[in-house]
Motif scaffolding. Structure first.
Motif, mmCIF file in Angstrom:
data_model
loop_
_atom_site.group_PDB
_atom_site.id
_atom_site.type_symbol
_atom_site.label_atom_id
_atom_site.label_comp_id
_atom_site.label_asym_id
_atom_site.label_seq_id
_atom_site.Cartn_x
_atom_site.Cartn_y
_atom_site.Cartn_z
ATOM 1 N N UNK A 151 39.703 41.168 26.568
ATOM 2 C CA UNK A 151 39.563 40.049 25.629
ATOM 3 C C UNK A 151 39.101 38.799 26.382
ATOM 4 N N UNK A 152 39.648 38.575 27.569
ATOM 5 C CA UNK A 152 39.220 37.433 28.383
ATOM 6 C C UNK A 152 37.764 37.540 28.792
ATOM 7 N N UNK A 153 37.320 38.752 29.132
ATOM 8 C CA UNK A 153 35.905 38.943 29.483
ATOM 9 C C UNK A 153 34.988 38.690 28.297
ATOM 10 N N UNK A 154 35.405 39.129 27.115
ATOM 11 C CA UNK A 154 34.601 38.874 25.918
ATOM 12 C C UNK A 154 34.531 37.367 25.655
ATOM 13 N N UNK A 155 35.642 36.674 25.832
ATOM 14 C CA UNK A 155 35.649 35.211 25.670
ATOM 15 C C UNK A 155 34.683 34.575 26.660
ATOM 16 N N UNK A 156 34.748 35.010 27.916
ATOM 17 C CA UNK A 156 33.851 34.463 28.942
ATOM 18 C C UNK A 156 32.394 34.737 28.590
ATOM 19 N N UNK A 157 32.100 35.952 28.114
ATOM 20 C CA UNK A 157 30.724 36.305 27.752
ATOM 21 C C UNK A 157 30.232 35.469 26.571
ATOM 22 N N UNK A 158 31.095 35.254 25.582
ATOM 23 C CA UNK A 158 30.709 34.414 24.442
ATOM 24 C C UNK A 158 30.441 32.981 24.892
ATOM 25 N N UNK A 159 31.270 32.476 25.793
ATOM 26 C CA UNK A 159 31.089 31.113 26.292
ATOM 27 C C UNK A 159 29.782 30.982 27.070
ATOM 28 N N UNK A 160 29.495 31.930 27.951
ATOM 29 C CA UNK A 160 28.245 31.890 28.717
ATOM 30 C C UNK A 160 27.051 31.977 27.759
ATOM 31 N N UNK A 161 27.149 32.837 26.754
ATOM 32 C CA UNK A 161 26.078 32.921 25.754
ATOM 33 C C UNK A 161 25.904 31.581 25.047
ATOM 34 N N UNK A 162 27.023 30.954 24.695
ATOM 35 C CA UNK A 162 26.963 29.632 24.073
ATOM 36 C C UNK A 162 26.338 28.594 24.977
ATOM 37 N N UNK A 163 26.647 28.674 26.270
ATOM 38 C CA UNK A 163 26.022 27.747 27.227
ATOM 39 C C UNK A 163 24.516 27.914 27.252
ATOM 40 N N UNK A 164 24.075 29.158 27.243
ATOM 41 C CA UNK A 164 22.645 29.430 27.336
ATOM 42 C C UNK A 164 21.890 29.061 26.063
#
Length: 166
Positions: A151-164
């Motif tokens: 779940x933490x990795x999915x959160x991190x991936x969503x955040x990085x996607x949002x950054x991009x």
């Protein structure tokens, strides 16, 4: 990247909070999913991402809530099916906390295992019967950690996607 820019500083702090949250899965005392969720909240509020940041935060909130529920429900269901009572897990948790302070870091795991084994030994009356329950409790704890980490990795991936994308 200009570190004097407040949005950049907020983004760096949010990223560090997410990393600390991922580390919190294995480091006792760090609330893993709340740290990841809080990092994204910080970024959405102060990072200047606009509506896209809030969309990412909404998705992250769903993942964090789902991860928190699944982290307890799935392993708990497996333990109920194998017959390990909740009282055994409570004894393991209490001895795990005591173990953490007696023997830092590894004491948490050692205390949990010893607590589960001792409770099952008292309940069932035999070492041969207590060990399978202890193994099942360890598998459940591992599954809980895996769910929280994913779940933490999915959160991190969503955040990085949002950054991009923002």
């Amino acid at each position: 990247m200009d570190l004097t820019d407040s949005q950049t500083a907020v983004t760096v702090v949010a990223g560090l909070a997410i990393l600390a949250g991922l580390a919190g899965v294995v480091v006792p005392g760090l609330p893993a999913l709340p740290l990841c969720w809080g990092g994204v909240l910080l970024w959405a509020v102060f990072g200047g991402a606009g509506p896209g940041g809030w969309a990412v935060f909404a998705a992250v909130s769903l993942v964090a809530a789902g991860g928190a529920v699944i982290k307890y429900a799935w392993p708990g269901r497996n333990l109920k099916r194998t017959g390990v009572p909740t009282s055994t897990l409570l004894v393991g948790a209490v001895l795990g906390i005591v173990g953490f302070f007696v023997v830092p870091i590894v004491g948490l795991v050692l205390g949990f295992v010893l607590g589960v084994w001792a409770a099952e030994r008292l309940r069932l009356g035999s070492n041969q019967l207590a060990w399978p329950s202890t193994v099942q409790a360890l598998k459940a704890a591992g599954l809980s950690m895996l769910v929280e980490f994913l779940a933490g990795l999915v959160i991190a991936a969503l955040w990085v996607t949002g950054l991009l994308l923002t």
